[in-house]
Design an enzyme around this catalytic site. Sequence first.
Site, mmCIF file in Angstrom:
data_model
loop_
_atom_site.group_PDB
_atom_site.id
_atom_site.type_symbol
_atom_site.label_atom_id
_atom_site.label_comp_id
_atom_site.label_asym_id
_atom_site.label_seq_id
_atom_site.Cartn_x
_atom_site.Cartn_y
_atom_site.Cartn_z
ATOM 1 N N ASP A 9 18.463 -8.308 29.030
ATOM 2 C CA ASP A 9 18.819 -7.522 27.936
ATOM 3 C C ASP A 9 18.658 -8.584 26.685
ATOM 4 O OD1 ASP A 9 19.945 -5.553 25.960
ATOM 5 O OD2 ASP A 9 21.707 -6.806 26.090
ATOM 6 N N ASP A 11 20.126 -8.099 22.869
ATOM 7 C CA ASP A 11 21.245 -8.418 22.006
ATOM 8 C C ASP A 11 22.593 -8.224 22.628
ATOM 9 O OD1 ASP A 11 19.897 -7.787 19.097
ATOM 10 O OD2 ASP A 11 19.310 -5.677 20.224
HETATM 11 C C1 XBP Z 1 21.175 -3.152 21.081
HETATM 12 C C2 XBP Z 1 21.085 -2.080 20.285
HETATM 13 C C3 XBP Z 1 20.357 -2.164 19.111
HETATM 14 C C4 XBP Z 1 20.762 -3.195 17.902
HETATM 15 C C5 XBP Z 1 20.106 -3.182 16.775
HETATM 16 O O1 XBP Z 1 21.665 -2.706 22.453
HETATM 17 O O2 XBP Z 1 21.650 -1.104 20.307
HETATM 18 O O3 XBP Z 1 20.365 -0.956 18.416
HETATM 19 O O4 XBP Z 1 22.145 -3.150 17.878
HETATM 20 O O5 XBP Z 1 18.699 -3.189 16.960
HETATM 21 P P1 XBP Z 1 21.256 -3.530 23.781
HETATM 22 P P2 XBP Z 1 17.760 -1.944 16.043
HETATM 23 O O6 XBP Z 1 21.636 -4.921 23.829
HETATM 24 O O7 XBP Z 1 21.844 -2.764 24.755
HETATM 25 O O8 XBP Z 1 19.624 -3.320 23.993
HETATM 26 O O9 XBP Z 1 18.231 -1.675 14.586
HETATM 27 O O10 XBP Z 1 16.266 -2.512 15.966
HETATM 28 O O11 XBP Z 1 17.676 -0.741 16.925
HETATM 29 MG MG MG Z 2 23.210 -5.664 24.803
#
Ligand code: XBP
Ligand code: MG
Length: 252
Positions: A9, A11
């Site tokens: 993953d 973020d």
């Molecule tokens: C990450 C997200 C993303 C980011 C923002 O979740 O939910 O939406 O917060 O990015 P994960 P965008 O770590 O589970 O993938 O604004 O580009 O969507």
């Molecule tokens: Mg995440």
Amino acid sequence: MTLTTLIFDVDGTLADTERDGHRVAFNRAFSETGLDWQWDVSLYGGLLAVTGGKERILHYIERFRPEFVRPRDMAGFLKSLHLAKTRYYVAMLEAGEIPLRTGVQRLLTEARNAGLRLAIATTTTPDNVTALLRHALAPGGETWFEVIGAGDIVAAKKPAPDIYHWVLHQLRLDPHQALALEDSENGLRAARAAGLRTLITLNHYTLHQDFSGALAVFDHLGDPGLTCRCVQGQVTAPAMVDVAWLRSVAEG
Ligand code: XBP
Ligand code: MG
């Protein structure tokens, strides 16, 4: 079964991007668009239950801004607001403002040298992933990953398993040959529903989430001189999460 692949993953897992990255970029895009919306640290923690930036903005409007007069082209409005947010976010990455989490550079380097296949499964926008890997990992860092599954490439974002299914399909891979690395309950649910065993590294926003079903939960991956702590799941926890240990739990 032999461990061949690690699927990361982005973020919260590769880097702590949410509180001081995405959140700040959303707020800058709101100001630029003339909206008086400001997401503070605590409000943003709640909004993270909804994955995907466009989906998160829409959820915020529905839940907290019922008085907002929607433009006729709501999808176009969300798209351009989110494009502005991505521009601000990528600029922060290009300025080197967001580093990788403890142990990430070490584990990726070690896995690459050991011949493991690397992939990414994330709900964030593809440009965000490339910018992070180039500026925080290495020049051309995106080439370390054989497959990058990101953003709107699938219709349903995490906790739906779709992005993991997509990545596994691209890799032509049996999930038993891989491990997923995640930071959130939504991410764990997505990976598990795709049949993947999953390791969690906790962060500020996910400390109290439910990680039942995870292979193990750590505070971080650890580095020489900074031992990691296993808070759930493994009696044979290592001083740091390395390829040898991952192989032993995956193949053990
Ligand atoms: C990450 C997200 C993303 C980011 C923002 O979740 O939910 O939406 O917060 O990015 P994960 P965008 O770590 O589970 O993938 O604004 O580009 O969507
Ligand atoms: Mg995440």
